[in-house]
Enzyme design. Sequence first.
Site, mmCIF file in Angstrom:
data_model
loop_
_atom_site.group_PDB
_atom_site.id
_atom_site.type_symbol
_atom_site.label_atom_id
_atom_site.label_comp_id
_atom_site.label_asym_id
_atom_site.label_seq_id
_atom_site.Cartn_x
_atom_site.Cartn_y
_atom_site.Cartn_z
ATOM 1 N N ALA A 74 0.852 -1.195 0.000
ATOM 2 C CA ALA A 74 0.000 0.000 0.000
ATOM 3 C C ALA A 74 0.884 1.241 0.000
ATOM 4 C CB ALA A 74 -0.889 0.002 1.235
ATOM 5 N N TYR A 141 8.198 10.851 -4.554
ATOM 6 C CA TYR A 141 7.786 9.442 -4.491
ATOM 7 C C TYR A 141 8.991 8.539 -4.228
ATOM 8 C CZ TYR A 141 6.596 4.814 -6.214
ATOM 9 O OH TYR A 141 6.456 3.468 -6.344
ATOM 10 N N ARG A 220 11.716 3.056 -20.563
ATOM 11 C CA ARG A 220 11.454 2.352 -19.305
ATOM 12 C C ARG A 220 11.616 0.844 -19.508
ATOM 13 N NH1 ARG A 220 11.754 6.776 -17.928
ATOM 14 N NH2 ARG A 220 10.393 8.053 -16.626
ATOM 15 N N GLY A 283 9.564 15.532 -12.848
ATOM 16 C CA GLY A 283 10.047 14.419 -12.018
ATOM 17 C C GLY A 283 10.354 13.162 -12.793
HETATM 18 N N1 UDP Z 1 3.792 8.490 -20.391
HETATM 19 C C1 UDP Z 1 3.331 9.104 -21.546
HETATM 20 N N2 UDP Z 1 1.970 9.199 -21.728
HETATM 21 C C2 UDP Z 1 1.072 8.713 -20.809
HETATM 22 C C3 UDP Z 1 1.563 8.096 -19.639
HETATM 23 C C4 UDP Z 1 2.942 8.009 -19.470
HETATM 24 O O1 UDP Z 1 4.106 9.552 -22.393
HETATM 25 O O2 UDP Z 1 -0.160 8.838 -21.034
HETATM 26 C C5 UDP Z 1 5.252 8.343 -20.191
HETATM 27 C C6 UDP Z 1 5.762 8.893 -18.879
HETATM 28 O O3 UDP Z 1 6.085 10.266 -18.975
HETATM 29 C C7 UDP Z 1 6.986 7.998 -18.630
HETATM 30 C C8 UDP Z 1 6.592 6.660 -19.253
HETATM 31 O O4 UDP Z 1 5.526 6.963 -20.160
HETATM 32 O O5 UDP Z 1 8.104 8.503 -19.318
HETATM 33 C C9 UDP Z 1 6.082 5.654 -18.219
HETATM 34 O O6 UDP Z 1 5.146 6.315 -17.406
HETATM 35 P P1 UDP Z 1 4.225 5.550 -16.350
HETATM 36 O O7 UDP Z 1 3.332 6.584 -15.727
HETATM 37 O O8 UDP Z 1 3.569 4.390 -17.002
HETATM 38 O O9 UDP Z 1 5.250 4.975 -15.281
HETATM 39 P P2 UDP Z 1 6.391 5.706 -14.397
HETATM 40 O O10 UDP Z 1 7.669 5.522 -15.174
HETATM 41 O O11 UDP Z 1 6.020 7.145 -14.204
HETATM 42 O O12 UDP Z 1 6.375 4.926 -13.124
#
Ligand code: UDP
Length: 328
Positions: A74, A141, A220, A283
Amino acid sequence: MRLLVTGGAGYVGSVVARRLRAAGHETVILDDLSTGHRAAVERPDDLVQGDFGDRLRVGGLLEARRIDAVVHLAASCLVGESVADPAAYYRNNLERSLALLDRMRQAGVLRFVLSSTAAVYGEPAALPIDEDHPTRPANPYGDTKLALERALHWYHAAHGLRFVALRYFNAAGATSDGALGEDHRPESHLVPNVLRAALTGEPVPIFGSDYPTPDGTAVRDYVHVEDLAEAHLAALRRLESRAAGESFNLGNGHGFSVLQVIETARRVTGRPIPVRPAGRRPGDPGTLVASAQRARRELGWAPRFAELGAILETAWRFLRQHPDGYSA
Ligand code: UDP
């Protein structure tokens, strides 16, 4: 073992709880349902709706249910939200977790598996990222998770708390039967957003096209949620044999850019996916790719889903089965 699974109604938590039960463990799921779903708890009797930082409530559960170990998933886990409201993140992820640990200590429950994150590293100095990489979180975070990991080290030294912190890279996909998957409201994650765009034709935003990556979009390491679940089981086994506190990366070791994810989703769904350029999200680091060699070596963990297409197929199945999310 008898396990308390906090966040067990959430995306990763529900899949972890299923896996732990399949391995013969008993699970009590503690979830306030702020972002989790009642329908994601496969055995309704397991669910206790409540706050993991509520000492009285948690103390009662640990003792009455004779809990052996806590699997703590959580948390608030959105990078952008944490940048906008850091206080909420320090309160939810750190302060409440410390309250949980206090109660565990009092009850003599000294085994703990933490859902941690690649966000503890920040902008990488070297790739792939292993556990010895410097930890310089680029957002609150990641900082709250790192602070909690550090606290765990000192609790281990002072109180003999055994822990494993699992640093997930990007959790993705759904259970292979399409029953349990990702359903955040609002949804901010790339994979479900891209697949929803395939379903609805609504353009998906691309957050940043000027990163120092081959195509300019962020890279990623996507790791399947069932593979993450398997690692929790391995972590619990590790706690039976090892007294130490340890952190492990969980990722596939392959990076995919936002555009590559979209291209793969077009192939998997057979549908067009409209996109719209958008600015960088505050971020967000440019590239996060794991070296999970330590988990492979020490936990015997090996992800079964190495292909991004196979991961997306499971998420697509979940979305087709739940076009309106868990409410359907
Ligand atoms: N991202 C994007 N469009 C979206 C959601 C995410 O371009 O609608 C990008 C986001 O900026 C990051 C990557 O996709 O670079 C993965 O984002 P996600 O939120 O899935 O996971 P995070 O890496 O933030 O945990």
